[in-house]
Design a protein around this motif. Structure first.
Motif, PDB file in Angstrom:
ATOM      1  N   ALA A 125      -2.469   8.188 -13.092  1.00 15.38           N
ATOM      2  CA  ALA A 125      -3.631   7.336 -12.785  1.00 15.38           C
ATOM      3  C   ALA A 125      -3.161   5.981 -12.234  1.00 15.38           C
ATOM      4  N   LEU A 126      -2.071   5.452 -12.788  1.00 20.85           N
ATOM      5  CA  LEU A 126      -1.575   4.152 -12.300  1.00 20.85           C
ATOM      6  C   LEU A 126      -1.004   4.276 -10.885  1.00 20.85           C
ATOM      7  N   ARG A 127      -0.376   5.426 -10.591  1.00 20.99           N
ATOM      8  CA  ARG A 127       0.134   5.617  -9.218  1.00 20.99           C
ATOM      9  C   ARG A 127      -1.028   5.671  -8.237  1.00 20.99           C
ATOM     10  N   ASN A 128      -2.141   6.279  -8.657  1.00 24.43           N
ATOM     11  CA  ASN A 128      -3.335   6.285  -7.794  1.00 24.43           C
ATOM     12  C   ASN A 128      -3.832   4.866  -7.557  1.00 24.43           C
ATOM     13  N   ALA A 129      -3.790   4.066  -8.611  1.00 27.05           N
ATOM     14  CA  ALA A 129      -4.225   2.671  -8.483  1.00 27.05           C
ATOM     15  C   ALA A 129      -3.358   1.969  -7.436  1.00 27.05           C
ATOM     16  N   ALA A 130      -2.047   2.210  -7.503  1.00 20.76           N
ATOM     17  CA  ALA A 130      -1.129   1.568  -6.549  1.00 20.76           C
ATOM     18  C   ALA A 130      -1.454   2.006  -5.124  1.00 20.76           C
ATOM     19  N   LYS A 131      -1.805   3.296  -4.951  1.00 17.89           N
ATOM     20  CA  LYS A 131      -2.145   3.794  -3.608  1.00 17.89           C
ATOM     21  C   LYS A 131      -3.358   3.076  -3.045  1.00 17.89           C
ATOM     22  N   ARG A 132      -4.247   2.618  -3.942  1.00 18.44           N
ATOM     23  CA  ARG A 132      -5.431   1.883  -3.479  1.00 18.44           C
ATOM     24  C   ARG A 132      -5.147   0.391  -3.357  1.00 18.44           C
TER      25      ARG A 132
END
Ligand code: RAM
Length: 352
Positions: A125-132
């Protein structure tokens, strides 16, 4: 000839539409986060963007330590001219933060500060946050290193772990059975400290670690686990509890048991929670840092990342407000400073 008049209602509707379109632009398809403008406040070598949006996520709500820590985060956000929202789960279990991270991504903050309940469960979930485009800063309890740019550590993990064994060794004459009362079995910070405690114990051949118990950073469970330890190990000489929730629950149990003064208790606690147990003789000495400063430093690190002043690489420096300046160390780690020991001589000098 008749003049054509535009009714006011049409003008108002057109204006509202224009404004709505303008607002949408920042929101929907933009890959990057936040709505910060580039008007900057002086920040030494670089410029911190104003109007940055911060979310901070504790291990769980209702833990006094975490409240102080995230209060420090908020204080820094105010100084930096940003906005802050606190979002947290009600328990510290491994996956309790995951849905909250996912809903936070929808809000597109510039910075997400998190005390991780588990290094890996939160990582996708945190990697997704970074992608955004959200800059993730872990503090207090780390997450997988590729799921955050910076980890703000309260002190060197090695020193925190080893010091607790040294303090207990002083109190029990370096001899006897000891136990650890930890937080959750998944907590990154407690597990790292326990690893160093085991290392340090090698220097004390007459101290024997008989059990690591888990109170889950829950007051009642920690209280019961303390009772369980004392019953299961009648020769127990000392307990180390590297969690503010655990040590205060254990102190409460011990203070009214016949083992008070016989079984030593140390670990990590806040002076305000531990004061009465130091004064009534249940606890001689324990340690901690200022939790508010951990959160404060994390917000400054996040602001520097979101303002493109640093990227999280070793050797980068950033301004940290009243704390001066900090440098990013190996693996994106930023260290606040050494822990303080509290005992009856100095405990009244602290109020947190
Ligand atoms: C508890 C939490 C926190 C830890 C402190 C010492 O409040 O487990 O993560 O840093 O104790």
């Amino acid at each position: 000839m008749e003049r054509i008049r535009t009714p006011w209602a049409v003008i108002v509707a057109l204006l509202a539409l224009t404004l709505a379109f303008a607002a949408c632009g920042d929101d929907d398809e933009e890959p990057t986060a936040g709505g910060a403008n580039t008007t900057a406040a002086a920040a030494g070598d670089g410029e911190i963007k104003r109007g940055l949006k911060f979310v901070s996520m504790p291990k769980q709500l209702g833990n006094p330590y975490e409240e102080i820590e995230h209060g420090g985060f908020e204080e820094a956000v105010k100084e930096l001219g940003g906005t802050h929202e606190l979002v947290g789960p009600t328990d510290a279990s491994a996956s309790s933060q995951v849905p909250l991270i996912n809903s936070t991504i929808q809000k597109r903050p510039d910075v997400l500060g998190i005390a991780g309940n588990d290094p890996n469960a939160v990582a996708p979930a945190l990697r997704n946050a970074a992608k955004r485009g959200i800059d993730v800063v872990a503090f207090d309890s780390d997450v997988a290193p590729d799921a955050r740019k910076i980890f703000v550590n309260q002190a060197s993990s090695e020193q925190i772990g080893r010091d607790q064994v040294k303090i207990l060794a002083e109190q029990i004459g370096e001899e006897g059975e000891i136990a650890i009362l930890s937080a959750t079995a998944n907590a990154t910070n407690q597990n790292t400290w326990i690893k160093f405690m085991r290392e340090e114990l090698k220097n004390y051949p007459n101290m024997k670690l008989v059990k690591v118990a888990y109170g889950d950073d829950d007051d009642q469970k920690s209280f019961q686990e303390t009772q369980g330890l004392l019953q299961a190990y009648p020769n127990l000489k000392g307990i180390i509890s590297p969690t503010t929730v655990g040590i205060s629950a254990a102190a409460r149990y011990l203070s009214s048991s016949d083992k008070k003064g016989e079984v030593a208790l140390t670990g990590l606690g806040t002076p305000n929670q531990m004061r009465k147990f130091v004064k009534d003789g249940t606890v001689t000495e324990f340690a901690l840092w200022n939790p508010a400063d951990v959160g404060y430093l994390a917000a400054y690190a996040g602001a520097a990342l979101a303002s493109d002043l640093i990227t999280g690489k070793e050797g980068e420096k950033f301004k940290s407000g009243k704390l001066g300046e900090h440098t990013v160390g190996k693996n994106g780690e930023v260290i606040l400073g050494p822990p303080t020991r509290f005992n009856k001589e100095n405990i009244d000098e602290f109020d947190f």
